[in-house]
Design a protein around this motif. Structure first.
Motif, PDB file in Angstrom:
ATOM      1  N   ARG A 102      14.579 116.896  31.011  1.00  0.00           N
ATOM      2  CA  ARG A 102      15.761 116.032  31.119  1.00  0.00           C
ATOM      3  C   ARG A 102      16.340 116.021  32.531  1.00  0.00           C
ATOM      4  NH1 ARG A 102      18.136 113.618  26.898  1.00  0.00           N
ATOM      5  NH2 ARG A 102      17.109 113.928  24.890  1.00  0.00           N
ATOM      6  N   SER A 103      15.688 116.759  33.425  1.00  0.00           N
ATOM      7  CA  SER A 103      16.134 116.777  34.815  1.00  0.00           C
ATOM      8  C   SER A 103      15.141 116.113  35.759  1.00  0.00           C
ATOM      9  CB  SER A 103      16.373 118.233  35.266  1.00  0.00           C
ATOM     10  OG  SER A 103      17.395 118.818  34.499  1.00  0.00           O
ATOM     11  N   GLY A 104      14.053 115.551  35.202  1.00  0.00           N
ATOM     12  CA  GLY A 104      13.159 114.748  36.022  1.00  0.00           C
ATOM     13  C   GLY A 104      11.859 115.396  36.433  1.00  0.00           C
ATOM     14  N   ILE A 105      11.478 116.519  35.828  1.00  0.00           N
ATOM     15  CA  ILE A 105      10.207 117.141  36.200  1.00  0.00           C
ATOM     16  C   ILE A 105       9.046 116.274  35.724  1.00  0.00           C
ATOM     17  CG2 ILE A 105       9.815 118.509  34.106  1.00  0.00           C
ATOM     18  CD1 ILE A 105       9.346 119.701  37.755  1.00  0.00           C
ATOM     19  N   GLY A 106       7.921 116.325  36.445  1.00  0.00           N
ATOM     20  CA  GLY A 106       6.748 115.547  36.037  1.00  0.00           C
ATOM     21  C   GLY A 106       5.986 116.207  34.905  1.00  0.00           C
ATOM     22  N   LEU A 107       5.711 117.504  35.036  1.00  0.00           N
ATOM     23  CA  LEU A 107       5.042 118.274  33.994  1.00  0.00           C
ATOM     24  C   LEU A 107       5.631 119.675  33.966  1.00  0.00           C
ATOM     25  CD1 LEU A 107       1.194 117.519  34.276  1.00  0.00           C
ATOM     26  CD2 LEU A 107       2.664 117.083  32.286  1.00  0.00           C
ATOM     27  N   TYR A 160      21.533 116.514  25.818  1.00  0.00           N
ATOM     28  CA  TYR A 160      21.610 115.059  25.682  1.00  0.00           C
ATOM     29  C   TYR A 160      22.534 114.444  26.730  1.00  0.00           C
ATOM     30  CZ  TYR A 160      19.165 115.456  21.210  1.00  0.00           C
ATOM     31  OH  TYR A 160      18.230 115.715  20.245  1.00  0.00           O
ATOM     32  N   ALA A 161      23.497 115.238  27.243  1.00  0.00           N
ATOM     33  CA  ALA A 161      24.428 114.720  28.250  1.00  0.00           C
ATOM     34  C   ALA A 161      23.858 114.791  29.664  1.00  0.00           C
ATOM     35  CB  ALA A 161      25.747 115.493  28.186  1.00  0.00           C
ATOM     36  N   LEU A 162      22.759 115.499  29.851  1.00  0.00           N
ATOM     37  CA  LEU A 162      22.216 115.652  31.199  1.00  0.00           C
ATOM     38  C   LEU A 162      21.886 114.318  31.887  1.00  0.00           C
ATOM     39  CD1 LEU A 162      19.961 118.839  31.220  1.00  0.00           C
ATOM     40  CD2 LEU A 162      21.829 118.299  32.797  1.00  0.00           C
ATOM     41  N   PRO A 163      21.274 113.345  31.208  1.00  0.00           N
ATOM     42  CA  PRO A 163      21.013 112.076  31.903  1.00  0.00           C
ATOM     43  C   PRO A 163      22.272 111.428  32.467  1.00  0.00           C
ATOM     44  CG  PRO A 163      19.709 112.199  29.900  1.00  0.00           C
ATOM     45  CD  PRO A 163      20.653 113.372  29.860  1.00  0.00           C
ATOM     46  N   ARG A 164      23.373 111.516  31.739  1.00  0.00           N
ATOM     47  CA  ARG A 164      24.631 110.962  32.254  1.00  0.00           C
ATOM     48  C   ARG A 164      25.115 111.756  33.464  1.00  0.00           C
ATOM     49  NH1 ARG A 164      29.175 110.618  27.963  1.00  0.00           N
ATOM     50  NH2 ARG A 164      30.250 109.753  29.779  1.00  0.00           N
ATOM     51  N   ALA A 165      24.982 113.086  33.399  1.00  0.00           N
ATOM     52  CA  ALA A 165      25.407 113.909  34.523  1.00  0.00           C
ATOM     53  C   ALA A 165      24.641 113.552  35.786  1.00  0.00           C
ATOM     54  CB  ALA A 165      25.215 115.388  34.183  1.00  0.00           C
ATOM     55  N   ALA A 223      18.381 127.326  34.047  1.00  0.00           N
ATOM     56  CA  ALA A 223      17.098 127.686  34.665  1.00  0.00           C
ATOM     57  C   ALA A 223      16.145 126.493  34.684  1.00  0.00           C
ATOM     58  CB  ALA A 223      16.471 128.858  33.915  1.00  0.00           C
ATOM     59  N   GLY A 224      16.141 125.701  33.620  1.00  0.00           N
ATOM     60  CA  GLY A 224      15.281 124.512  33.594  1.00  0.00           C
ATOM     61  C   GLY A 224      15.680 123.488  34.628  1.00  0.00           C
ATOM     62  N   ILE A 225      16.999 123.294  34.783  1.00  0.00           N
ATOM     63  CA  ILE A 225      17.482 122.360  35.806  1.00  0.00           C
ATOM     64  C   ILE A 225      17.150 122.892  37.195  1.00  0.00           C
ATOM     65  CG2 ILE A 225      19.505 121.183  36.726  1.00  0.00           C
ATOM     66  CD1 ILE A 225      20.872 121.682  33.984  1.00  0.00           C
ATOM     67  N   GLY A 226      17.474 124.159  37.425  1.00  0.00           N
ATOM     68  CA  GLY A 226      17.238 124.753  38.735  1.00  0.00           C
ATOM     69  C   GLY A 226      15.772 124.812  39.096  1.00  0.00           C
ATOM     70  N   GLY A 227      14.910 125.117  38.101  1.00  0.00           N
ATOM     71  CA  GLY A 227      13.475 125.155  38.361  1.00  0.00           C
ATOM     72  C   GLY A 227      12.937 123.795  38.758  1.00  0.00           C
ATOM     73  N   THR A 228      13.432 122.751  38.113  1.00  0.00           N
ATOM     74  CA  THR A 228      13.021 121.391  38.464  1.00  0.00           C
ATOM     75  C   THR A 228      13.365 121.069  39.911  1.00  0.00           C
ATOM     76  OG1 THR A 228      13.233 120.596  36.194  1.00  0.00           O
ATOM     77  CG2 THR A 228      13.401 118.949  37.947  1.00  0.00           C
ATOM     78  N   LEU A 229      14.615 121.350  40.297  1.00  0.00           N
ATOM     79  CA  LEU A 229      15.042 121.028  41.658  1.00  0.00           C
ATOM     80  C   LEU A 229      14.347 121.910  42.687  1.00  0.00           C
ATOM     81  CD1 LEU A 229      18.848 120.409  41.068  1.00  0.00           C
ATOM     82  CD2 LEU A 229      17.028 118.733  41.331  1.00  0.00           C
ATOM     83  N   ILE A 241      14.001 109.533  42.545  1.00  0.00           N
ATOM     84  CA  ILE A 241      12.709 109.327  41.886  1.00  0.00           C
ATOM     85  C   ILE A 241      12.299 107.878  42.160  1.00  0.00           C
ATOM     86  CG2 ILE A 241      11.470 109.281  39.689  1.00  0.00           C
ATOM     87  CD1 ILE A 241      13.386 111.432  38.685  1.00  0.00           C
ATOM     88  N   ARG A 242      11.274 107.713  42.976  1.00  0.00           N
ATOM     89  CA  ARG A 242      10.846 106.377  43.385  1.00  0.00           C
ATOM     90  C   ARG A 242      10.313 105.565  42.198  1.00  0.00           C
ATOM     91  NH1 ARG A 242       9.243 104.658  48.268  1.00  0.00           N
ATOM     92  NH2 ARG A 242       7.338 103.834  47.311  1.00  0.00           N
ATOM     93  N   TYR A 243      10.295 104.265  42.369  1.00  0.00           N
ATOM     94  CA  TYR A 243       9.840 103.369  41.313  1.00  0.00           C
ATOM     95  C   TYR A 243       8.374 103.608  40.964  1.00  0.00           C
ATOM     96  CZ  TYR A 243       7.068 100.523  44.501  1.00  0.00           C
ATOM     97  OH  TYR A 243       6.111 100.088  45.381  1.00  0.00           O
TER      98      TYR A 243
END
Length: 512
Positions: free
Chosen positions: A266-271, A486-491, A442-448, A232-234
């Motif tokens: 929590r996996s980085g999706i924009g919207l 809550y642990a996803l950001p660390r993962a 599914a939320g993680i996989g959908g984001t990626l 994820i770019r700056y």
């Protein structure tokens, strides 16, 4: 990360890789020497304090026993007092030779010394089948008794009594660490509670790898995942981080969609936009206020405006319900959009026994389906027992039929691609064995999928992150899906320690 990926093998495949190395010019005794030396080195690294009190090696009749004799000689060479309990005398020529080379530097005894602190299991290897009997069964019992008294147990290749292909066992060693040679054995991944930590050691098999190695499943590790997740770019914004549409949440079932949305965020999706039954709009809005919320689309125009022209990928199925209306909704969305799609739960259940109808709707797009064992069985018309018995193969035909990546959830998770690739993800804990865990996946996989447009990549990386987040929770009993979220950001952001040679890969002991 090794230059060649770590493979997951059956007993037959393991033997074929050994044979390829021998046919390629590596003498079998050299392979045995490499295995024993690498195992001894890892034991010395792990247990320096305990080894001050000596080590006990239980040996059997085959090449695994020969590996044990090499370990005994190597430890003795490093000044460790070694006792070898020869449960059955060696029968293979290589094992006999390794015993002859090591016997003068060790003590051979009928029983282990009192208060043994380090025990090495070298009774049975990858090729053993069936229930251990006689002296071998007695040896397994003695090793487990020593462990109960406080000894640490290191198993060579895999715990004795454990079937390397199926993981079946009645009587087997319970190890603190299993030192696997050259690859991970399927059985070890299916019986993790017997194996402790699994450490894969390089013995040079990849130097003589055959072209058929490329057909073996790849073990996905943290380095593999982190080298493939797009950064994820700056200067990223909600558009460049992509948009995900989630269709589910039938009457009375808003929770699944909420979990998908939270995991995506929590996996980085924009919207993320949740499209749910009208009766669930207010509940989802309250539970996931960062998501956009609307009703299920009722026309082609709504599908076009609210999904096709807005989203970069779609998740369909969580909490959708198994009704004719649900099936019609799935068919209309897939028919009116060519976006990459992840199908889970009821989006698969509504095609029970009719995978060909689903294949027609998925044609021409990147697609990922994420069934658990029972959902896979319903879709394909086979029994749950058949799925479980053939976990490492059974998804290949379905992936080809659908033209989609198939993520078969479980322990371990196996990913099948339309190109006949297979990947194994052996991370996670029993904390994931609760309702709603698949919605987080599914939320993680959908984001990626939205960010990469690659179903196979999304499958492997999401399954790894999902499992790693569970491992980062301190406990199994008492951990909730909120803790996993809550642990996803660390993962995502903490790097796994990179193994140093000769270690190719390492898997933690499963949490109890």
């Amino acid at each position: 990360m090794p230059l060649r990926p770590v493979r997951v093998v059956s007993a037959r495949e393991s033997a074929e890789r050994d044979r390829a190395a021998i046919d390629g010019g590596v003498p079998s005794q050299v392979l045995m020497e490499r295995a024993g030396k690498s195992a001894a080195g890892e034991i010395l690294r792990r247990y320096p304090e305990q080894l001050r009190d000596g080590a006990v090696v239980f040996t059997g009749p085959g090449n695994n026993g020969g590996d044990g004799w090499v370990v005994a000689g190597c430890l003795a060479h490093e000044g460790v007092k070694v006792t070898v309990v020869e449960v059955v005398a060696p029968k293979s020529a290589d094992a006999v030779a390794r015993k002859k080379a090591s016997i003068d530097s060790v003590t051979v005894a009928d029983n282990a010394p009192d208060h043994a602190t380090i025990v090495i299991d070298a009774l049975l290897g990858t090729g053993s089948e069936g229930e251990p009997r006689g002296k071998i069964a007695d040896g397994i019992t003695r090793i487990n008794r020593l462990r109960s008294d406080g000894a640490r147990v290191a198993a060579l290749d895999l715990p004795s009594g454990l079937d390397a292909t199926t993981g079946a066992h009645s009587t087997c060693v319970v190890a603190d660490v299993s030192l696997s040679f050259g690859a991970v054995k399927r059985g070890a991944l299916l019986a993790r509670d017997c194996c402790g930590e699994i450490v894969v050691l390089d013995i040079g098999l990849d130097d003589n790898a055959r072209s058929t190695d490329d057909q073996l499943p790849v073990l996905v590790d943290g380095a593999w995942v982190k080298s493939r997740i797009p950064p994820i770019r700056y200067d990223a914004h909600k558009g460049s981080r992509k948009h995900l549409a989630v269709i589910g949440g039938g009457p009375g079932m808003p929770g699944a969609v909420v979990l998908v949305c939270r995991a995506a965020l929590r996996s980085g999706i924009g919207l993320v936009r949740a499209l749910v039954a009208p009766s669930n709009v207010s509940a989802v809005l309250e539970a996931a206020p960062s998501a956009l919320i609307s009703d299920w689309p009722t026309s082609k125009l709504e599908i076009s405006a609210g999904i096709s022209k807005w989203a970069d990928a779609i998740v369909i199925g969580p909490g959708l319900g198994r009704t004719d209306e649900s099936r019609d909704l799935v068919a209309r969305i897939l028919g009116d959009s060519q976006l990459p799609v992840l199908l889970d739960a009821d989006a698969l259940n509504v095609f029970e026994g009719n995978a060909k109808a689903l294949a027609a709707l998925l044609r021409g797009r990147q697609a990922l389906i994420t069934p658990h064992v029972a959902e896979f069985a319903r879709l394909t018309g086979v029994s749950v027992d058949e799925v479980l018995a053939n976990r490492f193969e059974i998804g290949r035909e379905l992936a080809s039929l659908l033209g989609a990546t198939v993520l078969l959830k479980g322990s371990p998770t196996v990913v099948f691609t339309p190109a006949s690739e297979r990947f194994v993800i052996a991370r996670g804990t029993a904390a994931l064995g609760t309702g709603g865990s698949g919605d987080i996946l599914a939320g993680i996989g959908g984001t990626l999928l939205a960010q990469t447009g690659d179903g196979a990549l999304a499958a492997c990386c999401s399954a790894w992150a999902h499992g790693r987040a569970a491992e980062l929770c301190e406990y199994v009993r008492g951990t909730t899906l909120e803790d996993v979220l809550y642990a996803l950001p660390r993962a995502w952001n903490e790097s796994d320690p990179q193994p140093a040679p000769p270690i190719l890969a390492a898997l933690p002991a499963v949490a109890q």
